[in-house]
Design an enzyme around this catalytic site. Structure first.
Site, mmCIF file in Angstrom:
data_model
loop_
_atom_site.group_PDB
_atom_site.id
_atom_site.type_symbol
_atom_site.label_atom_id
_atom_site.label_comp_id
_atom_site.label_asym_id
_atom_site.label_seq_id
_atom_site.Cartn_x
_atom_site.Cartn_y
_atom_site.Cartn_z
ATOM 1 N N THR A 166 0.854 -1.193 0.000
ATOM 2 C CA THR A 166 0.000 0.000 0.000
ATOM 3 C C THR A 166 0.891 1.244 0.000
ATOM 4 O O THR A 166 1.959 1.263 0.625
ATOM 5 C CB THR A 166 -0.954 0.007 1.212
ATOM 6 O OG1 THR A 166 -0.189 -0.077 2.420
ATOM 7 C CG2 THR A 166 -1.929 -1.163 1.162
ATOM 8 N N THR A 214 -5.913 5.055 -6.208
ATOM 9 C CA THR A 214 -7.050 5.250 -5.315
ATOM 10 C C THR A 214 -7.576 6.668 -5.501
ATOM 11 O O THR A 214 -6.790 7.572 -5.792
ATOM 12 C CB THR A 214 -6.624 4.958 -3.853
ATOM 13 O OG1 THR A 214 -7.755 4.819 -3.043
ATOM 14 C CG2 THR A 214 -5.713 6.010 -3.268
ATOM 15 N N THR A 229 -4.476 7.505 10.621
ATOM 16 C CA THR A 229 -4.224 6.398 11.565
ATOM 17 C C THR A 229 -5.186 5.239 11.273
ATOM 18 O O THR A 229 -6.394 5.434 11.224
ATOM 19 C CB THR A 229 -4.421 6.855 13.024
ATOM 20 O OG1 THR A 229 -3.736 8.083 13.222
ATOM 21 C CG2 THR A 229 -3.900 5.807 14.002
ATOM 22 N N ASP A 269 -5.115 -0.599 8.226
ATOM 23 C CA ASP A 269 -5.946 -1.644 8.859
ATOM 24 C C ASP A 269 -7.328 -1.687 8.213
ATOM 25 O O ASP A 269 -7.898 -2.767 8.028
ATOM 26 C CB ASP A 269 -6.086 -1.375 10.363
ATOM 27 C CG ASP A 269 -4.743 -1.361 11.069
ATOM 28 O OD1 ASP A 269 -3.822 -2.049 10.575
ATOM 29 O OD2 ASP A 269 -4.612 -0.662 12.082
ATOM 30 N N ALA A 282 -12.077 11.058 8.485
ATOM 31 C CA ALA A 282 -12.595 11.381 9.819
ATOM 32 C C ALA A 282 -11.501 11.098 10.844
ATOM 33 O O ALA A 282 -10.564 10.339 10.576
ATOM 34 C CB ALA A 282 -13.837 10.536 10.116
HETATM 35 O O1 RIB Z 1 -2.432 0.821 12.622
HETATM 36 C C1 RIB Z 1 -2.892 1.722 13.580
HETATM 37 C C2 RIB Z 1 -2.816 1.109 14.930
HETATM 38 O O2 RIB Z 1 -1.462 0.894 15.248
HETATM 39 C C3 RIB Z 1 -3.353 1.962 16.051
HETATM 40 O O3 RIB Z 1 -4.699 1.737 16.308
HETATM 41 C C4 RIB Z 1 -2.450 1.618 17.218
HETATM 42 O O4 RIB Z 1 -3.133 0.963 18.239
HETATM 43 C C5 RIB Z 1 -1.329 0.763 16.635
HETATM 44 O O5 RIB Z 1 -1.539 -0.560 16.934
#
Ligand code: RIB
Length: 317
Positions: A230, A251, A260, A264, A299
């Site tokens: 990515t 994208t 952040t 994930d 957000a």
């Molecule tokens: O990838 C982001 C995450 O990395 C955060 O939520 C933090 O907890 C770390 O684990």
């Protein structure tokens, strides 16, 4: 004791991974070494790469379970409730009196970029023996996802268990370690990392799409079924042993408020697409996952910013 599950229960996605309480400070910029700066906002949220990925898959409609360890403390109690609120099965989430729930200290600057320090705590106590109790569920799930915020041996064993049972695996080598056990590549159907992780693992520079193609080829050569690197606003590159020509998947441009957990969100979405559309090309799954992650950066916060299925365009499903 982990609570038993009905033997016939089968999940779309199981994540063996971390739970962290995110302690987030917003400041105009990230501090330099040895420097103290004023921030302008602080909040506490649910994080941890494993849990984040699981929650994103659940919010898109996947039937999910988490295999994890939290402390027998206030943060641990809250975390289990958070899983329940997001319809994640908690039968394999154990509380330990021997360590505190993991925490992540996060600083987010005005450009939405971050710096993170984690103290993994209870996450590191999730053992191979405990994982064994989840084997019946792992052997029947459609997709298994692991990262590196728990003991690497436990992650590796989870991937091994999944592959032995013909379950698709996604491995996210984050946070990256330079001397990664070579078996991690072999046990990954999809090896998904970001640019800095790809740099650390390959020793190659990964700033441009062209460089990502090259790093992707190197990672693929190490034995994974497919590689995704990515690249933030530049999208990602996708390589597959079936069709090893490296593809760039752009994208849509968005204004980032907080990146952040965007990686994930991408991986949770990828797991959802692999579980629900098993014949979908990986490139297409990555394109859609990029759009889900793109929504998440608009957000503040980690899981608070992850979209639900109803927030997204119908064409993504
Ligand atoms: O990838 C982001 C995450 O990395 C955060 O939520 C933090 O907890 C770390 O684990």
């Amino acid at each position: 004791m982990m609570s038993p599950i009905m033997t016939e229960e089968a999940f779309d996605v199981i994540v063996v991974g971390s739970c962290m309480t995110d302690l987030v400070s917003q400041a105009s910029r990230l501090p330099k070494e040895g420097e103290t700066i004023h921030g302008h906002n602080f909040f506490i949220g649910f994080g941890g790469k494993g849990a984040n990925q699981c929650i994103q898959a659940a919010r898109l409609g996947a039937k999910t379970a988490m295999v994890a360890k939290v402390g027998k403390d206030f943060f641990g109690d809250n975390y289990i409730q958070n899983f329940k609120d997001n319809s994640v099965h908690t039968g394999f989430v154990e509380q330990t009196p021997d360590a505190a729930t993991g925490v992540a200290s996060i600083i987010v600057n005005d450009a939405g970029q971050n710096a993170i320090v984690i103290v993994a705590g209870a996450n590191m106590l999730l053992s191979v023996e405990k994982l064994q109790e989840a084997l019946p569920a792992v052997s029947r799930t459609k997709v298994l996802v692991c990262q590196l915020e728990i003991s690497p041996q436990t992650s590796l064993q989870a991937l091994r268990m999944a592959q032995e049972n013909k379950v698709k695996t996604i491995f996210n080598p984050a946070p990256a370690i330079p001397d990664l056990d070579p078996d991690f590549y072999r046990f990954s159907d999809v090896f998904c990392c970001n640019e800095s992780e790809a740099e650390l693992l390959t020793g190659l520079s990964v700033n441009k799409v062209e460089e990502a193609h090259q790093a992707g080829r190197e990672l693929l050569r190490r034995g994974c079924g497919a590689v995704i690197i990515t690249l933030g606003a530049q999208g990602c590159v996708v390589l597959d042993v079936q069709d090893p020509s490296s593809k760039h998947v752009p994208t849509p441009a968005v204004t980032a408020v907080d990146t952040t957990g965007a990686g994930d969100s991408f991986i949770g979405a990828l797991a959802f697409y692999m579980a629900h559309y098993p014949t979908m090309q990986l490139e297409e799954a990555a394109r859609r996952a990029g759009q889900v992650a793109g929504a998440s950066v608009q957000a503040m916060g980690t899981q608070t910013s992850f979209p639900h299925r109803q927030d997204l365009a119908a064409q993504l499903f």
